[in-house]
Design a protein around this motif. Sequence first.
Motif, PDB file in Angstrom:
ATOM      1  N   PHE A  61      33.683  52.246 110.280  1.00  0.00           N
ATOM      2  CA  PHE A  61      34.291  53.574 110.391  1.00  0.00           C
ATOM      3  C   PHE A  61      33.421  54.639 109.710  1.00  0.00           C
ATOM      4  CE2 PHE A  61      38.428  51.061 110.813  1.00  0.00           C
ATOM      5  CZ  PHE A  61      38.442  51.168 112.196  1.00  0.00           C
ATOM      6  N   LEU A  62      33.933  55.292 108.655  1.00  0.00           N
ATOM      7  CA  LEU A  62      33.229  56.412 108.027  1.00  0.00           C
ATOM      8  C   LEU A  62      32.382  56.001 106.823  1.00  0.00           C
ATOM      9  CD1 LEU A  62      36.152  59.009 108.125  1.00  0.00           C
ATOM     10  CD2 LEU A  62      34.124  58.981 109.601  1.00  0.00           C
ATOM     11  N   SER A  63      32.227  54.707 106.604  1.00  0.00           N
ATOM     12  CA  SER A  63      31.622  54.254 105.349  1.00  0.00           C
ATOM     13  C   SER A  63      30.170  54.686 105.179  1.00  0.00           C
ATOM     14  CB  SER A  63      31.713  52.729 105.240  1.00  0.00           C
ATOM     15  OG  SER A  63      30.991  52.098 106.277  1.00  0.00           O
ATOM     16  N   ASN A 100      28.863  57.429 106.914  1.00  0.00           N
ATOM     17  CA  ASN A 100      28.797  58.742 107.547  1.00  0.00           C
ATOM     18  C   ASN A 100      28.476  59.779 106.466  1.00  0.00           C
ATOM     19  OD1 ASN A 100      29.641  61.351 108.561  1.00  0.00           O
ATOM     20  ND2 ASN A 100      30.614  60.276 110.254  1.00  0.00           N
ATOM     21  N   ASN A 145      40.409  53.094 105.523  1.00  0.00           N
ATOM     22  CA  ASN A 145      40.049  51.940 106.329  1.00  0.00           C
ATOM     23  C   ASN A 145      41.298  51.131 106.634  1.00  0.00           C
ATOM     24  OD1 ASN A 145      38.344  49.704 107.464  1.00  0.00           O
ATOM     25  ND2 ASN A 145      36.732  50.909 106.476  1.00  0.00           N
ATOM     26  N   TYR A 157      41.002  56.674 112.291  1.00  0.00           N
ATOM     27  CA  TYR A 157      40.110  56.254 111.204  1.00  0.00           C
ATOM     28  C   TYR A 157      38.779  56.996 111.186  1.00  0.00           C
ATOM     29  CZ  TYR A 157      43.521  52.543 110.724  1.00  0.00           C
ATOM     30  OH  TYR A 157      44.699  51.852 110.544  1.00  0.00           O
ATOM     31  N   LEU A 158      38.373  57.585 112.310  1.00  0.00           N
ATOM     32  CA  LEU A 158      37.146  58.373 112.364  1.00  0.00           C
ATOM     33  C   LEU A 158      37.414  59.875 112.346  1.00  0.00           C
ATOM     34  CD1 LEU A 158      35.190  56.293 115.039  1.00  0.00           C
ATOM     35  CD2 LEU A 158      34.716  56.417 112.589  1.00  0.00           C
ATOM     36  N   LYS A 192      38.759  57.073 117.068  1.00  0.00           N
ATOM     37  CA  LYS A 192      38.236  58.442 117.023  1.00  0.00           C
ATOM     38  C   LYS A 192      39.319  59.444 116.665  1.00  0.00           C
ATOM     39  CE  LYS A 192      38.754  59.300 122.017  1.00  0.00           C
ATOM     40  NZ  LYS A 192      39.776  60.356 121.876  1.00  0.00           N
ATOM     41  N   ILE A 218      37.776  62.814 110.470  1.00  0.00           N
ATOM     42  CA  ILE A 218      37.498  63.284 109.108  1.00  0.00           C
ATOM     43  C   ILE A 218      38.527  64.311 108.621  1.00  0.00           C
ATOM     44  CG2 ILE A 218      35.832  64.542 107.680  1.00  0.00           C
ATOM     45  CD1 ILE A 218      33.610  63.135 109.205  1.00  0.00           C
ATOM     46  N   PHE A 250      30.751  62.802 106.247  1.00  0.00           N
ATOM     47  CA  PHE A 250      32.020  62.538 105.573  1.00  0.00           C
ATOM     48  C   PHE A 250      31.841  62.565 104.059  1.00  0.00           C
ATOM     49  CE2 PHE A 250      35.147  59.215 104.059  1.00  0.00           C
ATOM     50  CZ  PHE A 250      36.254  60.049 104.126  1.00  0.00           C
ATOM     51  N   PRO A 309      35.691  54.232 101.366  1.00  0.00           N
ATOM     52  CA  PRO A 309      35.604  54.132 102.830  1.00  0.00           C
ATOM     53  C   PRO A 309      35.572  52.710 103.368  1.00  0.00           C
ATOM     54  CG  PRO A 309      33.420  54.479 101.956  1.00  0.00           C
ATOM     55  CD  PRO A 309      34.362  54.440 100.767  1.00  0.00           C
TER      56      PRO A 309
END
Length: 445
Positions: A84-86, A88, A9, A60-61, A57, A63, A91, A80
């Motif tokens: 963002f991916l927190s 997901n 992050n 931070y996005l 994209k 993976i 992920f 995370p």
Amino acid sequence: MIRSLLIANRGEIAVRVIRTCTELGIRSVVVHSSADRDSAAVRLADEAVQIGPPAAKDSYLNIPAVIEAARTRGVEAIHPGYGFLSENADFAEVCEADGLIFVGPPAKVMARLGDKSSARSLMAGVGLPLLPGSRDPLEPAEAAALANEIGFPVIVKAVAGGGGRGMAVVWWAAEFTRAWARTRATAQAVFGDGRLYVERYLPSARHVEIQVLADQHGNVVHLGARDCSLQRRHQKLVEESPAPLLPAALLEEMGAAAVRGAEASGYVGAGTFEFLVDAEQRFSFMEVNCRLQVEHPVTEAVTGLDLVREQLRIASGEPLGYTQADVRTTGVALECRVNAEDPDRDFAPAPGVLDECRLPAGPFTRVDTHAFPGYRVPAVYDSLLAKVIVWAPDRDAAIARMRRALGEVDVRGAGVATTAPFLRDVLDHPRFRAAEHDTTFVESL
């Protein structure tokens, strides 16, 4: 305890996690885009890895780039943050498959709770009250028929939505088809999932959330309530704990409901159960946020717990070590989000270089920020500059302290504006001082 951690992050939450890592002797590695190469998080972390260009994209996005950074730096775990991916689940699953500890709930739990439809069904099954609406995703004709049956206004929501996006309030039947199509397109573009559901909309309601902690051994506690009713466009501006003017019995019932929901879902980690409270003080379940919330500092202030530390302890396999009876809250805490936005232009983003950046200090005043003089506020990320948090023995004293703190905010630069003056005006408003505000308060000003 985890010995090395990658923070996937940026901004103030990356700085926040790094600070707890430093206190615990955990080696911290932060990933960053090229736009953030000179950021406060990069300066504070033990190591930093650039993983892509400014666009989220591609950084931070991304993976694969995040996982590769974790592999090359030999970390044990990934935090995370939020956004963002927190939340997901894919992920989280990739982390688990790669032998990395994901600081959050298991991927299967996150997938089930992240799907708003399955979450509603699960919570209804353990007795949490829901607003009238659908439990399953609907086709347009089914949704229109249900909306007419429920009665307008209704709210159309993305099954995969979050962060105030992927939803639309529909006031009249004639607007429904267009609102449904627009929301579905937004949900598909933002979340990659165009499924929608519909439920009754409460024009006047309090937004109250319950913080829970759950370990890997089946122990669950709640840490009291936060009122997050003061919002604009479904995004929070001011949060406080405890929720004012709500009966203790109601708050305890909501806390027990959140614990019941966490137990039923197999939740692990820090999470938030969000509820709406209507004018008759009846509460209804909205959703579960499977991550640390932006507003977590107000809970820290009234409980004395470091929630990031608790996340890391839980992810390391440690038991909570305390029960619900051990949880105590003291005083009142407020958080104001100082965003780089111009309230006079409908809160339009106002990025730029900060020529001046002086932030509050003083008794029982905390500032979580990544900003500094010379910092360039990017236009491509969230506009949050700083969170100002205060604690006081009672609500009036907390409001007075927050007014003083916001008056010390001095952030200037060409084109830069902040929400600090607007927030001071909000704190002065009779409805806020009387705790009579609701989710429509900002729109009514």
